[in-house]
Enzyme design. Structure first.
Site, PDB file in Angstrom:
ATOM      1  N   ASP A 352       0.837  -1.205   0.000  1.00  0.00           N
ATOM      2  CA  ASP A 352       0.000   0.000   0.000  1.00  0.00           C
ATOM      3  C   ASP A 352       0.872   1.255   0.000  1.00  0.00           C
ATOM      4  O   ASP A 352       2.064   1.221  -0.320  1.00  0.00           O
ATOM      5  CB  ASP A 352      -0.984  -0.062   1.182  1.00  0.00           C
ATOM      6  N   ASP A 353       0.300   2.346   0.420  1.00  0.00           N
ATOM      7  CA  ASP A 353       0.921   3.675   0.370  1.00  0.00           C
ATOM      8  C   ASP A 353       2.273   3.707   1.097  1.00  0.00           C
ATOM      9  O   ASP A 353       2.491   2.973   2.060  1.00  0.00           O
ATOM     10  CB  ASP A 353      -0.062   4.644   1.051  1.00  0.00           C
ATOM     11  N   ASP A 464      -5.902   4.675  -5.995  1.00  0.00           N
ATOM     12  CA  ASP A 464      -6.587   5.475  -4.965  1.00  0.00           C
ATOM     13  C   ASP A 464      -6.855   6.897  -5.457  1.00  0.00           C
ATOM     14  O   ASP A 464      -6.254   7.365  -6.430  1.00  0.00           O
ATOM     15  CB  ASP A 464      -5.715   5.498  -3.695  1.00  0.00           C
ATOM     16  N   ASN A 466      -7.691  10.252  -3.053  1.00  0.00           N
ATOM     17  CA  ASN A 466      -7.970  10.547  -1.646  1.00  0.00           C
ATOM     18  C   ASN A 466      -8.492  11.941  -1.331  1.00  0.00           C
ATOM     19  O   ASN A 466      -8.565  12.304  -0.173  1.00  0.00           O
ATOM     20  CB  ASN A 466      -6.706  10.307  -0.816  1.00  0.00           C
ATOM     21  N   CYS A 510     -10.263   2.690  -5.613  1.00  0.00           N
ATOM     22  CA  CYS A 510     -10.337   3.105  -4.212  1.00  0.00           C
ATOM     23  C   CYS A 510     -10.398   4.620  -4.242  1.00  0.00           C
ATOM     24  O   CYS A 510      -9.799   5.246  -5.117  1.00  0.00           O
ATOM     25  CB  CYS A 510      -9.091   2.622  -3.478  1.00  0.00           C
ATOM     26  N   ASP A 532     -13.037   2.475   3.957  1.00  0.00           N
ATOM     27  CA  ASP A 532     -11.921   2.343   4.891  1.00  0.00           C
ATOM     28  C   ASP A 532     -12.414   1.782   6.228  1.00  0.00           C
ATOM     29  O   ASP A 532     -11.612   1.390   7.072  1.00  0.00           O
ATOM     30  CB  ASP A 532     -11.263   3.709   5.135  1.00  0.00           C
TER      31      ASP A 532
END
Ligand code: GLA
Length: 764
Positions: A352-353, A464, A466, A510, A532
């Site tokens: 992930d990030d 993603d 965000n 996402c 989330d």
């Protein structure tokens, strides 16, 4: 399927009929609902034999009271219009029917859109004075009872026109006796079902933030007051689009109702130089209740939206490192997690990030997708190889549409971010949005994603997004009123390119969780991170809400740690799994920190899911009527699985009844509950009622007993015919009540749950 008859068109799907009439060159909406047999339209026309007060008469009709197929401004129809054009002749627009065409395949360049339709109807209309041509597209999806609509608008004059509003679909109803179902929320709180009665007035379900949004999903359902999950009439409307959308429901005082759906006109004015295409709105009707409607949409999405090599393919079980490590990892930590994941049978590792630039928190590096050498000195290729060596596939997180001010990309191209010149920058999660209306930015993204995905054996991408869009402005646009639509067109161009180049990669959409859960995204990404929020109780509503419009194969769910990172709530591991199963299963927690007992349980879960994966991902999905205490989901393929999910325990309630739909009436089924081991801890001091020696609760002996004593939850097993399961249902054993405890009592604590496996007798 599409039948032209005198003065109209009849559109049939397997179980529905949609009828358009033509009167004095105007298109009227005559019927949409259960399938009917029609060979002339006279009986369907509104008669208007008497005058109606101060109604304007235009084209020999009283437009205010007519059910139209489309509507414009200025002709005496005072409801919300489908089209509003700002022209040299004012706003008045009179679109008259010209001719039609029936095709077997859509001939437009609309992107994105559904595919493999059975037939397409094109109705051409013209305003002769303005020289505006409008073509209405109707796509028929026979088997799933879906009709989709969009519009092409063409300026045939030399004048410049502005489109103030162009919706894709209008549905006029005789009756407003409906309830409106919308799916609303916020971050970590997406798609909660809201039910509101339609009274006279105007209702709007829309988004204005640039994404389809977690505030209001584009799916809108209208149901009759007595419609429930299994019976009754309902209509659905959704859009193949990921940006600002709008559905307007206007109920008049004489109980008519108009439903308009399309791209939002918020902060949007389109210059109509040549041709403009609206986005595709997807309608369905069912008289088999809300489950019937959802099943139409599920079939439609799996068959006509999801495309490429992952269509109908079983999705892998992932381990995602986000909640296990957040930004704080190195290669060693990741490989340790991957090893544990492999041990329990997980199939794909998602990094992930935090793997790129110098990103140790969310303040930097978006835009710079070169590896963070401090954390991963040997790079992504090497890590992917190591993960592959362990026997897991490798996947990676990116957030391509964003840029951090603290990044090399920003230093090189400060003007690539969305911002208004001479105004302060407004941040969300410390980041700005890249200006995707700019073709150079699109090209840059296509190239950098290409490089990344070619750089290692990457089998999965989590894409993603965000933050929402604010401060809309682009120096590349002449008309700033086109920002939102041009942003989406740019984004879809990037998606198209990346999909085309990497057809074998599984993409998970996402957007800070589920801020962009829509049919536009699903044309490119085969599954979406639902929220989330992975808390059991919250997820019950989120998954249930999502299931109204989107099939389980697209709903990505992770088992996470307790206390839950979003709510600090504790729920049983078995329940977190049972619920996550109704969709695409994954894990997102530090497996290495779990007890042996939990790891063993997870190993069993993974195996169980693999055996039933097709049922969970592609089975026909049903929601049973929900009550304050429990939610029941059901997935039916050949065999079936039911999940009975408890919210809070309320003692001394009626016993639970488990009804199971969708099975063959005359076939016998064996229904068996899962096996769960209860931790004696849940009984607290009550354990001393059966213990031969008095235990000190929390003391060493008590702890040992709780660790080693395996208390099996009651296992239920029944053999019942399909019709009996649907109509009568099974009375389950009573829940724990503090009195008369024995082996048959079901001990289901707060947030407890069970899966019931339903197999044909004689089948394996
Ligand atoms: C968003 C996603 C999370 C995680 C973080 C990483 O919030 O929804 O799953 O990927 O970003 O920053």
């Amino acid at each position: 399927m599409i039948k032209p008859i005198e003065n109209g068109f009849i559109l049939n799907t397997k179980k529905t009929t949609y009828i358009i009439g033509i009167k004095n060159d105007w298109l009227l909406h005559l019927y949409y609902g259960a399938k009917i047999q029609v060979d002339n339209l006279d009986f369907l026309y509104q008669k208007f034999d008497n005058g109606r007060g101060n109604a304007v008469i235009a084209n020999n009709m009283m437009p205010q009271y007519v059910n139209f197929e489309i509507s414009t401004v200025g002709l005496g129809d005072y409801r919300e219009p489908m089209f509003a054009f700002d022209t040299c002749l004012g706003y008045t627009c009179n679109l008259k029917y010209q001719d039609f065409e029936i095709l077997n395949k859509d001939d437009s360049l609309l992107i994105p859109q559904s595919y493999n339709e059975n037939q397409v109807l094109k109705l051409r209309l013209l305003d002769e004075a303005l020289k505006i041509e409008v073509i209405l597209y109707y796509k028929i999806f026979y088997e799933c009872d879906v009709i989709s609509k969009y519009v092409q608008i063409k300026n045939l004059s030399t004048n410049q026109y502005i489109i103030d509003r162009a919706m894709s679909s209008q549905l006029d109803f005789d009756s407003s006796e409906f309830e409106m179902l919308t799916f609303e929320g916020a971050w970590a709180n997406e798609r909660h079902l809201k039910v509101k009665p339609v009274e006279s007035g105007i209702y709007i379900n829309d988004s204005k933030c640039g994404a389809s949004s977690n505030n209001r999903n584009p799916l809108v359902i209208l149901k009759r007051h007595n419609t429930n999950q299994h019976n009754g009439e309902c209509y659905g409307s959704n859009i193949v689009y990921s940006g600002n959308h709008k559905t307007i429901i206007e109920a008049t005082t004489d109980k008519r109702m108009r439903v308009l759906a399309g791209v939002s006109d918020y902060a949007t004015r389109i210059t109509l130089d040549d041709v403009y295409l609206t986005k595709e709105v997807v309608l369905t009707y069912s008289n088999e209740g809300l489950n019937g409607l959802s099943q139409n949409y599920h079939q439609f999405v799996n068959e006509h939206i999801i495309r490429g090599n992952w269509k109908y393919k079983e999705r892998p079980i992932v381990i995602n490192n986000w909640e296990a490590t957040y930004f704080n990892f190195d290669e060693g930590k990741l490989l340790k997690l991957a090893r544990c994941a492999k041990q329990v049978g997980i199939e794909l590792f998602v990094l992930d990030d935090g793997w790129f630039g110098h990103r140790d928190n969310d303040t930097s590096s978006l835009g710079d997708y070169s590896v963070n050498r401090k954390k991963l000195p040997k790079g992504i290729k090497h890590l992917a190889e190591k993960i592959n060596d362990l026997g897991l596939d490798f996947g990676i997180w990116v957030e391509p549409e964003m840029i951090s001010v603290d990044s090399d990309l920003y230093k090189a191209h400060p003007d690539w971010s969305v911002a208004v010149p001479n105004r302060e920058l407004n941040f969300s999660r410390n980041q700005l949005v890249l200006d995707l209306t700019n073709p150079n930015v699109q090209d840059y993204l296509i190239e950098s994603l290409n490089d990344l995905l070619n750089s290692a054996n990457i089998k999965y991408v989590k894409w993603d997004y965000n933050r929402n869009i604010s401060d809309m402005y682009s120096k590349t646009l002449i008309n700033q009123g086109e920002f939102f639509v041009k942003y989406m067109d740019g984004l879809y161009r990037v998606f198209e390119n990346v999909n085309r180049k990497f057809p074998d990669v599984l993409f998970e959409g996402c957007a800070g969780g589920g801020n962009r859960f829509d049919l536009g995204i699903l044309c490119y990404f085969q599954q979406i991170w639902t929220s989330d929020d992975t808390d059991y109780l919250e997820r019950l509503s989120i998954q249930s809400g999502t299931s109204y419009g989107y099939p389980p194969s697209t709903i990505s769910n992770h088992v996470s740690d307790v206390p839950n990172h979003q709510t600090l709530r504790i729920s049983p591991l078995a329940s977190r799994f049972n619920l996550a199963c109704f969709g695409v299963l994954g894990y997102e927690l530090d497996l290495c920190a779990l007890s042996k007992r939990d790891l063993f349980e997870i190993q069993k879960q993974v195996l169980q899911y693999k055996q039933a994966r097709r049922v969970f991902q592609y089975g026909k999905f049903y929601r049973q009527e929900e009550d304050a205490q429990k939610v029941i989901f059901l997935s039916v393929l050949d065999n079936a699985i039911a999940g009975v999910f408890q919210k809070l325990v309320h003692p001394n309630q009626q016993e639970d009844t488990l009804k199971i739909n969708g099975l063959e009436d005359n076939v016998k089924y064996k229904v068996e509950s899962d096996t769960q081991v209860l931790n004696a801890k849940i009984f607290g001091g009550l354990i001393n009622m059966i213990s031969p020696i008095k235990l000190k609760i929390g003391g060493t002996v008590h702890k040992l007993v709780c660790k080693y004593y395996k208390l099996k939850q009651t296992q239920e097993s029944y053999i019942v015919y399909g019709d009996a399961l649907k109509n009568a249902g099974i009375k389950l054993h009573g829940q724990f009540l503090g009195t008369g405890f024995n082996n048959n009592v079901r001990v289901i604590v707060d947030f407890g749950s069970n899966l019931y496996y339903i197999r044909k007798v004689n089948s394996k």
